[in-house]
Design a protein around this motif. Structure first.
Motif, mmCIF file in Angstrom:
data_model
loop_
_atom_site.group_PDB
_atom_site.id
_atom_site.type_symbol
_atom_site.label_atom_id
_atom_site.label_comp_id
_atom_site.label_asym_id
_atom_site.label_seq_id
_atom_site.Cartn_x
_atom_site.Cartn_y
_atom_site.Cartn_z
ATOM 1 N N ARG A 24 0.828 -1.211 0.000
ATOM 2 C CA ARG A 24 0.000 0.000 0.000
ATOM 3 C C ARG A 24 0.859 1.256 0.000
ATOM 4 N NH1 ARG A 24 -2.718 -2.932 4.215
ATOM 5 N NH2 ARG A 24 -4.601 -3.968 3.407
ATOM 6 N N SER A 25 1.924 1.241 0.779
ATOM 7 C CA SER A 25 2.817 2.408 0.808
ATOM 8 C C SER A 25 3.434 2.669 -0.560
ATOM 9 C CB SER A 25 3.911 2.191 1.851
ATOM 10 O OG SER A 25 4.825 3.276 1.864
ATOM 11 N N ARG A 27 2.120 1.839 -3.460
ATOM 12 C CA ARG A 27 1.081 2.355 -4.346
ATOM 13 C C ARG A 27 0.811 3.830 -4.075
ATOM 14 N NH1 ARG A 27 -3.592 -2.373 -4.620
ATOM 15 N NH2 ARG A 27 -2.348 -3.904 -5.780
ATOM 16 N N ARG A 28 0.830 4.211 -2.795
ATOM 17 C CA ARG A 28 0.598 5.626 -2.472
ATOM 18 C C ARG A 28 1.720 6.503 -3.011
ATOM 19 N NH1 ARG A 28 -0.860 3.300 2.672
ATOM 20 N NH2 ARG A 28 -3.148 3.307 2.935
ATOM 21 N N LEU A 31 1.109 6.914 -6.574
ATOM 22 C CA LEU A 31 -0.014 7.821 -6.777
ATOM 23 C C LEU A 31 0.415 9.275 -6.591
ATOM 24 C CD1 LEU A 31 -3.022 8.509 -7.119
ATOM 25 C CD2 LEU A 31 -3.279 8.109 -4.661
ATOM 26 N N ASP A 32 1.187 9.538 -5.538
ATOM 27 C CA ASP A 32 1.659 10.908 -5.316
ATOM 28 C C ASP A 32 2.516 11.400 -6.475
ATOM 29 O OD1 ASP A 32 0.349 10.947 -2.910
ATOM 30 O OD2 ASP A 32 2.125 10.404 -1.720
ATOM 31 N N ARG A 82 -5.870 14.664 -8.367
ATOM 32 C CA ARG A 82 -6.285 13.452 -7.659
ATOM 33 C C ARG A 82 -7.673 13.001 -8.100
ATOM 34 N NH1 ARG A 82 -4.286 10.988 -3.179
ATOM 35 N NH2 ARG A 82 -2.772 12.673 -2.956
ATOM 36 N N TRP A 86 -8.509 9.434 -9.850
ATOM 37 C CA TRP A 86 -9.518 8.559 -9.265
ATOM 38 C C TRP A 86 -10.560 8.153 -10.307
ATOM 39 C CZ3 TRP A 86 -14.765 8.501 -8.553
ATOM 40 C CH2 TRP A 86 -15.264 7.578 -7.627
ATOM 41 N N ASP A 103 -6.808 1.881 -2.560
ATOM 42 C CA ASP A 103 -5.812 2.710 -1.893
ATOM 43 C C ASP A 103 -6.032 4.193 -2.115
ATOM 44 O OD1 ASP A 103 -4.574 0.443 -1.003
ATOM 45 O OD2 ASP A 103 -3.315 0.271 -2.793
ATOM 46 N N ILE A 104 -7.048 4.563 -2.895
ATOM 47 C CA ILE A 104 -7.287 5.967 -3.226
ATOM 48 C C ILE A 104 -8.592 6.402 -2.601
ATOM 49 C CG2 ILE A 104 -7.462 7.657 -5.078
ATOM 50 C CD1 ILE A 104 -6.137 5.669 -6.911
#
Length: 601
Positions: A24-25, A27-28, A31-32, A82, A86, A103-104
């Motif tokens: 998850r970290s 993926r974040r 994403l960032d 964002r 999404w 995760d979003i």
């Protein structure tokens, strides 16, 4: 084959909690990174009020602790990015692809406005709405004063452009005949106009041929003499200008109502400076520096260049960032008896001042610049404030006069530039704002008017150069190419070239006809503070370009091949501004962080 395991007997083990957290970290972080890339390509509103409304509509806080206006707009970009990501992940998930939607966090729905995403249709499985981006250009109704100003500028620019193009056509015909010979020129001109061969005043008349050829020959000879003189430029004089660094300098120029700007020798040559102390001073730029109320030279003793002619020590509460002098508007026989100076300051305001002849003035004794009293009556000129232009929400950066002398433009850190009516300001206590123009995504800094008065170029900290049509109020074109902030813009007297410069130390020449860059000059090793073309008078004809920089030098460039003609070294530190004195001597004035004003010729 016996060693291959049966898929039916394969056992899948679930990931540990640490592995899931690490996934998850990761993926974040991806994403960032994607949000940052997407945010850099998103346009958001410019005005602070519109930014606040957009954030409120998305359920975001209007302002976080320690945020400035630029940081708020960057956060709005991230929010919009964002939301777009999404929506894309949602569509991928519906299509059977793994999009990582868990995760979003779902962002709040965007507001219903013309500049934001709006819903298209709701999905059948209740998964949400798909949004499309709608971008529209918004126009506001112009006031009667602005409509009249546009009409005035239109009439002025059409007449000026007509005369400029006539001269340009004459020079081009002469150039063709001079370089290719008479026979080749006849074939070239016959393609343009087949009806002039029998005309006594036509293109094929020997007298016309000789006259146009001699005109081009004279232009080349004058240019060679000018370049030879510029290569020999040396320091003519230096003057202590202020108690704090000088930040801006400008010189007087001539704008002829008849279209032929050839009266520079009759106009008073003045130099105006502004500094960090908030005061302005007027200096002698050479001969014919003074005119009386009836347009004739008064019988007063002459003064030397860079002699102090007028001063007003406290005009702004903070540093002056830019100064401009209204061009002398010539009639058939005389010039206006007074001039006007505009200043732009960090104190969120601009001011207009009239420079009038002081009948009691005396220039026999030298003046102490540092201890000069603002009410001292010994100087040749007196400076009278005539308007205080208020309206910008942040510090001002630059100021420039329209070629008609009736309007002035200012730029600001509030991402806008404004147009003011000078004549209204002269007759009232405050200035009349005609136009508030947004459209820049970053702070607006540089401003420059086209010599015909039809266009204005503005620059911003995002590296964008925007050209606006003053007659219609629309954006004519924009240029991208600078690597960093663009701090200054200047139109060439030929009417089809625009010079810009900024933090990257590069001067770029843009061709307005092709709407692309025609030359890129690696001019300085530090940021460039100001650009100035030679005047359009017959003595200079726009043949060179002057630049100043924080690298401590001023430089002069040929406009024919953009080669370096001369380097002006003498300031102890940064060169804050540069300008050109009209006339055959091609004098250059510079001001610097070392508090001095210098004359080169």
């Amino acid at each position: 084959m016996s060693s291959v395991p049966d898929n039916n007997n394969v056992e899948y083990l679930e990931l540990t909690s640490d592995s899931l957290a690490a996934q998850r970290s990761h993926r974040r972080l991806l994403l960032d990174l994607e949000v940052r890339k997407r945010a850099a390509t998103i346009d958001v509103p410019t005005l602070p009020g519109d930014v606040r409304d957009a954030l409120r509509g998305r359920g975001e806080p209007v302002r976080l602790f320690g945020e400035d206006l630029a940081a708020i707009r960057d956060r709005l970009r991230a929010v919009v990015a964002r939301w777009e990501i999404w929506s894309e992940k949602l569509r991928e998930e519906k299509g059977g692809e793994e999009g990582g939607l868990d995760d979003i966090a779902m962002p709040p729905p965007p507001p219903s406005s013309s500049s934001s995403p709006r819903p298209m249709a709701q999905s059948g499985d209740g998964g949400g709405m798909a949004y499309e981006e709608v971008t529209e250009t918004t126009y506001t109704r112009a006031s009667m004063e602005l409509i009249e100003a546009r009409r005035t500028m239109c009439i002025y620019s059409l007449e000026r452009s007509r005369r400029r193009l006539e001269v340009e056509r004459q020079r081009r015909r002469g150039m063709v005949r001079w370089t290719r010979g008479k026979k080749r020129a006849r074939l070239f001109d016959r393609e343009l106009d087949d009806d002039d061969e029998g005309n006594a005043d036509g293109l094929y008349n020997d007298a016309g041929l000789k006259e146009e050829s001699m005109l081009v020959k004279k232009l080349d000879e004058d240019c060679e003499r000018m370049y030879k003189s510029i290569r020999n430029h040396a320091l003519e004089g230096s003057q202590y200008g202020d108690v704090r660094p000088l930040s801006a300098v400008c010189t007087s120029s001539v704008s002829s109502a008849r279209g032929d700007i050839d009266d520079s020798t009759k106009a008073p040559k003045l130099i105006a400076t502004g500094g960090w102390s908030g005061g302005i001073k007027i200096w002698n730029g050479g001969d014919d520096h003074c005119i009386g109320s009836n347009g004739e030279d008064p019988t007063t003793p002459g003064t030397a260049p860079l002699d102090l002619m007028g001063a007003k020590n406290v005009v702004h509460e903070d540093r002056i960032m830019s100064i401009a002098m209204r061009p002398y508007c010539s009639s058939i026989t005389s010039f206006e008896p007074s001039s006007m100076v505009a200043t732009a300051s960090i104190d969120l305001s601009a001011k207009l001042f009239m420079i009038k002849l002081n009948e009691e003035g005396n220039t026999g004794d030298a003046m102490d610049v540092e201890n000069l009293n603002t009410n001292d009556s010994k100087l040749r000129y007196k400076i009278v404030e005539c308007a205080h232009l208020k309206g910008h929400a942040a510090r001002l950066c630059s100021v420039a006069f329209h070629p008609t002398g009736k309007y002035v433009a200012t730029t600001s850190f509030d991402h806008t530039w404004r147009l003011w009516d000078v004549e209204y300001s002269s007759s009232a206590s405050g200035g009349k704002e005609l136009l508030l123009q947004d459209g820049h995504a970053r702070e607006v800094y540089g401003v420059g008017f086209h010599p015909d008065g039809s266009l204005v170029a503005t620059t911003d900290f995002g590296g964008v150069v925007q050209c606006w049509d003053l007659r219609t109020g629309k954006s004519a074109c924009h240029f991208l190419g600078h690597a960093k902030r663009v701090l200054c813009s200047e139109f060439s007297p030929n009417g089809f070239q625009l010079a810009t410069a900024g933090d990257d130390g590069t001067i770029k020449i843009w061709d307005l006809r092709r709407r692309r860059s025609s030359a890129s000059i690696p001019a300085h090793t530090n940021l460039i503070t100001q650009l100035k073309f030679a005047h359009s008078s017959s003595s200079q004809n726009g043949e060179f370009l002057a630049s100043s920089s924080f690298d401590g030098t001023g430089k002069i460039w040929s406009t024919r091949d953009w080669k370096l003609l001369s380097v002006l070294e003498g300031h102890d530190g940064k060169v804050m501004g540069i300008d050109v004195l009209d006339g055959p001597c091609c004098g250059i004035v510079t001001c610097g962080y070392d508090k001095t004003l210098k004359l080169w010729q």
